[in-house]
Design an enzyme around this catalytic site. Structure first.
Site, short mmCIF file in Angstrom:
data_model
loop_
_atom_site.label_atom_id
_atom_site.label_comp_id
_atom_site.label_asym_id
_atom_site.label_seq_id
_atom_site.Cartn_x
_atom_site.Cartn_y
_atom_site.Cartn_z
CB ALA A 1 68.15 46.08 52.16
CG ASP A 2 66.92 40.90 51.69
OD1 ASP A 2 67.74 40.12 52.18
OD2 ASP A 2 66.04 41.46 52.36
N GLY A 3 67.47 42.85 47.61
CA GLY A 3 67.66 42.88 46.17
C GLY A 3 68.92 43.61 45.77
#
Length: 398
Positions: free
Chosen positions: A170-172
């Site tokens: 999700a961060d990426g």
């Protein structure tokens, strides 16, 4: 590329005041293409410096996400730190932050306040749940986004639990979307002459990657369930084990590829079945197709299978680990892995810039630097002399 090749974002200044991965990841992508990224960290350092695998006390996550950035320390909760931040904003194009909504406003660093100093500023604001709504003040991390987006619900085996990824998916996704949106805002500034806020909620970019699940629910009442390595849209699509113990991935998203695979594995008669004419029809007969394809692959070594698929112009790929990636000739041809001369760790291998521009390519110029390594240089550019810097250090502001 050599030292004379122009970097496309040269002249763009980015202040990265975010922590961990989504916001900083967006700044990293901008830095890869030449932006002057100034990483603003609390004097205790970004938590990313202590995340994951370490070598001699140095986090390899930090070396990656901190690359191509000048690093300064600054306590933004202190009046002196806020004053220095405002001075940096005057000449900045982008400011990245990911504190809980309202924090920067409490520090006198909200967008309306900073836009009075620099009307052209683009402010990228990353948060777990966005800046409006009942969850806006909650702490948010990628794990929560992977759960709420629907990703975990449809990932895993049918008889197993919802499954989270073993990395910051999700961060990426948020980093890539945020970098893209920031560039859109910079482009729009060329027309309007003004900056704006880019608002990224971690729960949204990963949802976008999941395809038309919302539409399927609204139109048909269908909720995608877990299917392991199989696809609900076509078959055969799975991970198959070879005779030598290696694993191969097979995809038949195109009808022509599915037909080639059936001929290759000795079952051309299945092509004549009415259900074989569509991906959804094949998915309904996945057990039969997997038995045929899996049985054929299980009787052969991986190299033989790959060669046969290649000759048949069908789609197959080995399941790789990091050790396989660094030895693979295709990745080598692409220049996917680069080696950076790091003063702390020596030659350091990492992923290169994730897209190639033919005329103005990006470049990994250095890995994540020590905490506060560029304090003197960056603060000196603001006219803050050595004696003042010493006093700021003594007070814990930098």
């Amino acid at each position: 590329m050599d030292a004379t090749t122009p970097l496309p974002l040269r002249g763009v200044r980015v202040l990265d005041a975010a922590t961990l991965f989504a916001g900083p990841g967006a700044a990293t992508l901008l830095g890869d293409f030449g932006a002057d990224v100034i990483k603003i960290e609390h004097p205790t350092g970004d938590p990313a410096r202590h995340h994951g695998v370490q070598v001699h006390g140095e986090s390899l996550w930090w070396k990656l996400v901190g690359r191509n950035k000048r690093t300064v320390t600054l306590d933004l909760s202190r009046t002196e730190g806020q004053k220095i931040c405002r001075a940096l904003v005057r000449d900045a194009d982008v400011l990245v932050e990911n504190f809980r909504p309202g924090t920067f406003e409490r520090w006198g660093l909200g967008y309306e306040q900073l836009a009075r100093i620099n009307p052209k500023l683009v402010m990228l604001r990353v948060s777990g749940f966005g800046r409006v709504g009942p969850m806006r003040h909650r702490a948010g991390f990628g794990t929560l986004a992977e759960a709420m987006s629907g990703f975990a619900h449809c990932t895993g085996t049918p008889d197993g639990p919802p499954t989270l990824p073993p990395f910051g998916l999700a961060d990426g996704a948020a980093a890539v979307m945020s970098a893209y949106a920031t560039m859109v805002a910079l482009h729009a500034r060329g027309t309007t002459g003004r900056g704006q806020v880019v608002d990224t909620a971690l729960i949204e970019p990963i949802l976008h990657l999941l395809g038309p699940q919302i539409s399927a629910y609204q139109q048909l009442g269908v909720v995608q369930q877990r299917s392991g390595n199989r696809s609900v849209n076509n078959a055969p699509r799975n991970i198959y084990r070879c005779r030598d113990g290696r694993w191969l991935a097979v995809s038949t998203s195109a009808q022509s590829i599915a037909e080639r695979v059936m001929r290759l594995v000795g079952s051309p008669h299945l092509i004549e079945e009415p259900w074989f004419a569509s991906g959804s029809g094949r998915a309904e007969h996945v057990e039969e197709l997997d038995a045929v394809v899996g049985g054929w692959i299980a009787a052969r070594d991986a190299d033989e299978v790959i060669a046969a698929f290649d000759k048949a112009e069908a789609a197959v790929a080995p399941v790789y680990s990091a050790a396989d990636i660094v030895a693979d000739p295709q990745f080598a041809a692409l220049g996917t892995v680069v080696h950076v001369d790091d003063p702390e760790l020596g030659p350091l291998a990492m992923q290169s810039v994730p897209a190639r521009l033919s005329g103005t390519p990006g470049q990994v110029r250095w890995a994540g630097r020590p905490l506060g390594a560029d304090n003197d240089e960056v603060l000196g550019e603001l006219g803050i002399g050595a004696e003042q810097r010493t006093e700021l250090r003594r007070k814990g502001v930098i």
